[in-house]
Design a protein around this motif. Structure first.
Motif, short mmCIF file in Angstrom:
data_model
loop_
_atom_site.label_atom_id
_atom_site.label_comp_id
_atom_site.label_asym_id
_atom_site.label_seq_id
_atom_site.Cartn_x
_atom_site.Cartn_y
_atom_site.Cartn_z
N ARG A 121 0.83 -1.20 0.00
CA ARG A 121 0.00 0.00 0.00
C ARG A 121 0.87 1.25 0.00
O ARG A 121 0.60 2.21 -0.74
CB ARG A 121 -0.92 0.00 1.22
CG ARG A 121 -1.86 1.22 1.32
CD ARG A 121 -2.80 1.28 0.14
NE ARG A 121 -3.79 2.35 0.29
CZ ARG A 121 -4.59 2.75 -0.69
NH1 ARG A 121 -4.52 2.17 -1.89
NH2 ARG A 121 -5.47 3.71 -0.50
N ALA A 148 1.64 1.53 9.12
CA ALA A 148 0.19 1.51 8.84
C ALA A 148 -0.42 2.87 9.16
O ALA A 148 -1.27 3.38 8.41
CB ALA A 148 -0.48 0.42 9.66
N ALA A 151 0.60 5.28 6.46
CA ALA A 151 -0.19 5.07 5.24
C ALA A 151 -1.49 5.83 5.33
O ALA A 151 -1.92 6.48 4.36
CB ALA A 151 -0.44 3.58 5.03
N GLU A 152 -2.14 5.79 6.48
CA GLU A 152 -3.39 6.53 6.65
C GLU A 152 -3.16 8.03 6.56
O GLU A 152 -3.98 8.77 6.01
CB GLU A 152 -4.04 6.16 7.98
CG GLU A 152 -4.53 4.71 8.03
CD GLU A 152 -5.24 4.38 9.33
OE1 GLU A 152 -5.20 5.23 10.26
OE2 GLU A 152 -5.83 3.29 9.42
N GLU A 153 -2.04 8.49 7.10
CA GLU A 153 -1.69 9.90 7.00
C GLU A 153 -1.53 10.31 5.53
O GLU A 153 -2.03 11.37 5.11
CB GLU A 153 -0.40 10.19 7.76
CG GLU A 153 0.10 11.62 7.64
CD GLU A 153 1.43 11.80 8.32
OE1 GLU A 153 1.46 11.89 9.56
OE2 GLU A 153 2.47 11.86 7.60
N GLU A 155 -2.86 8.88 2.93
CA GLU A 155 -4.19 8.85 2.29
C GLU A 155 -4.95 10.13 2.61
O GLU A 155 -5.62 10.69 1.73
CB GLU A 155 -4.96 7.62 2.78
CG GLU A 155 -4.41 6.31 2.21
CD GLU A 155 -4.85 5.09 2.99
OE1 GLU A 155 -4.70 3.97 2.45
OE2 GLU A 155 -5.33 5.23 4.14
N ASP A 156 -4.84 10.61 3.83
CA ASP A 156 -5.53 11.85 4.21
C ASP A 156 -4.97 13.03 3.43
O ASP A 156 -5.72 13.91 2.98
CB ASP A 156 -5.39 12.09 5.71
CG ASP A 156 -6.17 11.08 6.55
OD1 ASP A 156 -7.08 10.43 5.99
OD2 ASP A 156 -5.86 10.94 7.75
N SER A 161 -9.60 7.38 0.25
CA SER A 161 -10.11 6.53 1.33
C SER A 161 -9.00 5.64 1.88
O SER A 161 -8.09 5.22 1.17
CB SER A 161 -11.25 5.65 0.81
OG SER A 161 -12.31 6.43 0.32
N HIS A 162 -9.13 5.33 3.16
CA HIS A 162 -8.20 4.38 3.78
C HIS A 162 -8.47 2.99 3.20
O HIS A 162 -9.61 2.56 3.06
CB HIS A 162 -8.41 4.34 5.29
CG HIS A 162 -8.02 5.61 5.97
ND1 HIS A 162 -8.14 5.80 7.32
CD2 HIS A 162 -7.50 6.77 5.48
CE1 HIS A 162 -7.72 7.02 7.65
NE2 HIS A 162 -7.34 7.63 6.54
N SER A 163 -7.39 2.31 2.85
CA SER A 163 -7.52 1.01 2.19
C SER A 163 -6.20 0.27 2.29
O SER A 163 -5.17 0.85 2.64
CB SER A 163 -7.89 1.23 0.72
OG SER A 163 -7.74 0.04 -0.04
#
Length: 209
Positions: A121, A148, A151-153, A155-156, A161-163
């Motif tokens: 990801r 992980a 990764a969300e950071e 995406e933001d 979207s979180h994936s």
């Protein structure tokens, strides 16, 4: 150039040593990661600043702050090449010792295992980011956070979207931010400041002030 050796004594950098450039280059490469702009621009400009300064540098913390003042004054293109020296988030090969530690490895041993789907990801998110922001690389002060969470950071920041998908959304579906635009420069400046946070953290990890 060896960038994993201990920092040289600060006195060797701020004195009239016969080889101050070598000591300064080694120190900055350890704290900021080696790069062509570091060697060709930051080192000579910092040397000049040290010679002209009426207030002597007495700590590595001061040296980092002086270096950051110089970096902030650079043209955007030079700043972008400088931050590109830092490894991409999630890379596991050819890392300096401090980068490996920051990304969860020590001596080639993974001390904070990252699931393969998170690494996949992150690889996709790096492509997405570099497509959306041409010439930039995603830099963030990890500060002990897991990949992980980073990764969300990312995406933001990208507004997606979180994936855990390794290929969604398709890179080409993301809009491209114009180089030099306010948004592009905002990301560049944020990256420079995070490089500074990383350098300060490395200094602390080395037990130096």
């Amino acid at each position: 150039m060896a960038t994993d050796a201990p920092l040289p004594p600060l006195s060797l950098i701020v004195s009239s040593s016969p080889e101050p450039t070598s000591h300064l280059t080694n120190a900055l490469s350890l704290l900021f990661e080696p790069s062509p702009p570091l060697t060709s621009d930051l080192v000579p400009q910092l040397e000049s600043a040290l010679l002209k300064s009426t207030s002597p540098i007495t700590t590595y913390t001061q040296l980092i702050e002086t270096a950051l003042e110089i970096i902030r004054s650079w043209p955007d293109e030079l700043k972008a090449r400088f931050i590109a020296a830092h490894p991409r988030i999630g890379e596991v090969k050819s890392l300096s010792a401090l980068s490996a530690k920051e990304q969860g490895q020590t001596g080639g041993i993974v001390v904070h295992p990252t699931p393969s789907e998170v690494l996949a990801r992150l690889a996709h998110l790096n492509k997405c980011y570099e497509y959306r922001y041409p010439g930039l690389r995603y830099i963030t002060f990890v500060n002990g956070r897991s990949r992980a969470v980073i990764a969300e950071e990312m995406e933001d920041v990208l507004g997606i979207s979180h994936s855990l998908s390794p290929d969604q959304p398709p890179v080409e579906t993301l809009g491209v931010v114009e180089v030099g635009s306010e948004e592009w420069r905002r990301e560049l400046y944020r990256a420079v400041e995070d490089v500074g946070k990383i350098a300060r953290s490395r200094l602390s990890a080395l037990g130096v002030q």
